[in-house]
Design a protein around this motif. Sequence first.
Motif, mmCIF file in Angstrom:
data_model
loop_
_atom_site.group_PDB
_atom_site.id
_atom_site.type_symbol
_atom_site.label_atom_id
_atom_site.label_comp_id
_atom_site.label_asym_id
_atom_site.label_seq_id
_atom_site.Cartn_x
_atom_site.Cartn_y
_atom_site.Cartn_z
ATOM 1 N N GLU A 27 0.675 -1.021 0.042
ATOM 2 C CA GLU A 27 0.096 0.030 0.108
ATOM 3 C C GLU A 27 0.762 1.342 0.203
ATOM 4 O O GLU A 27 0.572 2.115 -0.729
ATOM 5 C CB GLU A 27 -1.076 0.082 1.265
ATOM 6 C CG GLU A 27 -2.089 -0.971 1.292
ATOM 7 C CD GLU A 27 -3.002 -0.856 -0.002
ATOM 8 O OE1 GLU A 27 -3.476 0.441 -0.032
ATOM 9 O OE2 GLU A 27 -3.246 -1.713 -0.738
ATOM 10 N N ALA A 31 1.275 3.757 -3.135
ATOM 11 C CA ALA A 31 0.926 5.578 -2.868
ATOM 12 C C ALA A 31 2.170 6.471 -3.259
ATOM 13 O O ALA A 31 2.096 7.618 -3.503
ATOM 14 C CB ALA A 31 0.457 5.686 -1.571
ATOM 15 N N GLU A 69 -3.810 1.352 10.109
ATOM 16 C CA GLU A 69 -4.806 1.730 8.726
ATOM 17 C C GLU A 69 -3.736 2.151 7.980
ATOM 18 O O GLU A 69 -2.700 2.828 8.025
ATOM 19 C CB GLU A 69 -5.873 2.364 8.958
ATOM 20 C CG GLU A 69 -7.010 1.988 10.093
ATOM 21 C CD GLU A 69 -7.540 0.767 9.533
ATOM 22 O OE1 GLU A 69 -7.807 0.396 8.236
ATOM 23 O OE2 GLU A 69 -7.956 -0.224 10.432
ATOM 24 N N PRO A 70 -3.863 1.704 6.520
ATOM 25 C CA PRO A 70 -2.958 2.389 5.610
ATOM 26 C C PRO A 70 -3.221 3.743 5.347
ATOM 27 O O PRO A 70 -1.904 4.212 5.310
ATOM 28 C CB PRO A 70 -3.803 1.491 4.155
ATOM 29 C CG PRO A 70 -4.307 0.328 4.590
ATOM 30 C CD PRO A 70 -4.822 0.738 5.711
ATOM 31 N N ARG A 71 -4.019 4.352 5.757
ATOM 32 C CA ARG A 71 -4.333 5.833 5.705
ATOM 33 C C ARG A 71 -3.253 6.393 6.792
ATOM 34 O O ARG A 71 -2.621 7.369 6.557
ATOM 35 C CB ARG A 71 -5.548 6.281 5.925
ATOM 36 C CG ARG A 71 -5.838 7.834 6.016
ATOM 37 C CD ARG A 71 -5.306 8.694 4.801
ATOM 38 N NE ARG A 71 -6.450 8.205 3.541
ATOM 39 C CZ ARG A 71 -6.096 8.401 2.356
ATOM 40 N NH1 ARG A 71 -5.178 9.225 2.075
ATOM 41 N NH2 ARG A 71 -6.715 8.183 1.326
ATOM 42 N N GLU A 72 -3.092 5.937 7.884
ATOM 43 C CA GLU A 72 -2.383 6.505 8.941
ATOM 44 C C GLU A 72 -1.039 6.388 8.316
ATOM 45 O O GLU A 72 -0.011 7.433 8.644
ATOM 46 C CB GLU A 72 -2.554 5.606 10.173
ATOM 47 C CG GLU A 72 -3.778 5.726 10.785
ATOM 48 C CD GLU A 72 -3.858 4.837 12.183
ATOM 49 O OE1 GLU A 72 -3.608 5.320 13.268
ATOM 50 O OE2 GLU A 72 -4.209 3.488 11.884
ATOM 51 N N LYS A 74 0.160 6.392 5.280
ATOM 52 C CA LYS A 74 0.388 7.183 4.139
ATOM 53 C C LYS A 74 0.522 8.632 4.583
ATOM 54 O O LYS A 74 1.416 9.246 4.086
ATOM 55 C CB LYS A 74 -0.662 6.724 3.305
ATOM 56 C CG LYS A 74 -0.895 5.781 2.325
ATOM 57 C CD LYS A 74 -1.809 5.438 1.468
ATOM 58 C CE LYS A 74 -2.085 4.078 0.869
ATOM 59 N NZ LYS A 74 -3.351 3.815 0.266
ATOM 60 N N ASP A 75 -0.122 8.914 5.564
ATOM 61 C CA ASP A 75 -0.115 10.170 6.160
ATOM 62 C C ASP A 75 1.442 10.466 6.847
ATOM 63 O O ASP A 75 1.820 11.738 6.842
ATOM 64 C CB ASP A 75 -1.439 10.606 7.190
ATOM 65 C CG ASP A 75 -2.557 10.974 6.514
ATOM 66 O OD1 ASP A 75 -2.656 11.212 5.171
ATOM 67 O OD2 ASP A 75 -3.836 10.763 7.027
ATOM 68 N N ARG A 78 3.930 11.172 4.122
ATOM 69 C CA ARG A 78 3.494 12.600 3.870
ATOM 70 C C ARG A 78 4.216 13.457 4.549
ATOM 71 O O ARG A 78 4.827 14.567 4.172
ATOM 72 C CB ARG A 78 2.093 12.837 3.343
ATOM 73 C CG ARG A 78 1.520 12.213 2.296
ATOM 74 C CD ARG A 78 0.102 12.422 1.949
ATOM 75 N NE ARG A 78 -0.291 13.771 1.607
ATOM 76 C CZ ARG A 78 -0.061 14.458 0.499
ATOM 77 N NH1 ARG A 78 0.366 13.660 -0.383
ATOM 78 N NH2 ARG A 78 -0.239 15.708 0.174
ATOM 79 N N PRO A 85 -1.629 16.028 5.298
ATOM 80 C CA PRO A 85 -2.300 14.665 4.850
ATOM 81 C C PRO A 85 -3.111 14.902 3.538
ATOM 82 O O PRO A 85 -3.556 16.053 3.238
ATOM 83 C CB PRO A 85 -3.142 14.611 6.124
ATOM 84 C CG PRO A 85 -2.728 15.639 7.262
ATOM 85 C CD PRO A 85 -1.923 16.654 6.450
ATOM 86 N N ALA A 86 -3.329 13.746 3.050
ATOM 87 C CA ALA A 86 -4.170 13.942 1.753
ATOM 88 C C ALA A 86 -5.611 14.074 2.262
ATOM 89 O O ALA A 86 -5.998 13.632 3.222
ATOM 90 C CB ALA A 86 -4.067 12.551 1.290
ATOM 91 N N ARG A 88 -9.648 13.877 2.451
ATOM 92 C CA ARG A 88 -10.312 12.969 2.656
ATOM 93 C C ARG A 88 -11.618 13.210 1.689
ATOM 94 O O ARG A 88 -12.038 14.294 1.456
ATOM 95 C CB ARG A 88 -10.871 12.664 4.207
ATOM 96 C CG ARG A 88 -9.729 12.573 5.186
ATOM 97 C CD ARG A 88 -9.047 11.282 4.908
ATOM 98 N NE ARG A 88 -8.265 10.942 5.857
ATOM 99 C CZ ARG A 88 -6.851 11.177 5.872
ATOM 100 N NH1 ARG A 88 -6.426 11.598 4.948
ATOM 101 N NH2 ARG A 88 -6.022 10.616 6.710
#
Length: 90
Positions: A27, A31, A69-72, A74-75, A78, A85-86, A88
């Motif tokens: 993941e 990204a 979580e993947p989003r965590e 990825k942030d 970043r 952060p990207a 939402r």
Amino acid sequence: MTAKPTVSISYCTVCGFRGRAAWLAEELLKAHESDLAGVTLAPVSGGVFEVRINDELVFSRKKAGRFPEPRELKDAVRAALGLPPAPRHD
């Protein structure tokens, strides 16, 4: 130019966390492949599942009581790149 960050995911082999570690690595690469110097998987024991960016601990399963979580992650990448952060989508 700032050096590209490296991500390291340490996972417990006894607990069978390898699949989750590999999935999260995939993941992150999907990204941020061109933004990272590398993603490594480090097999350990003791129930560990930790994620480090440039040797800084950004997530610990033991401390959080859950997996990231993947989003965590990825942030967190970043943030290491100096980006917000990207956004939402609701």
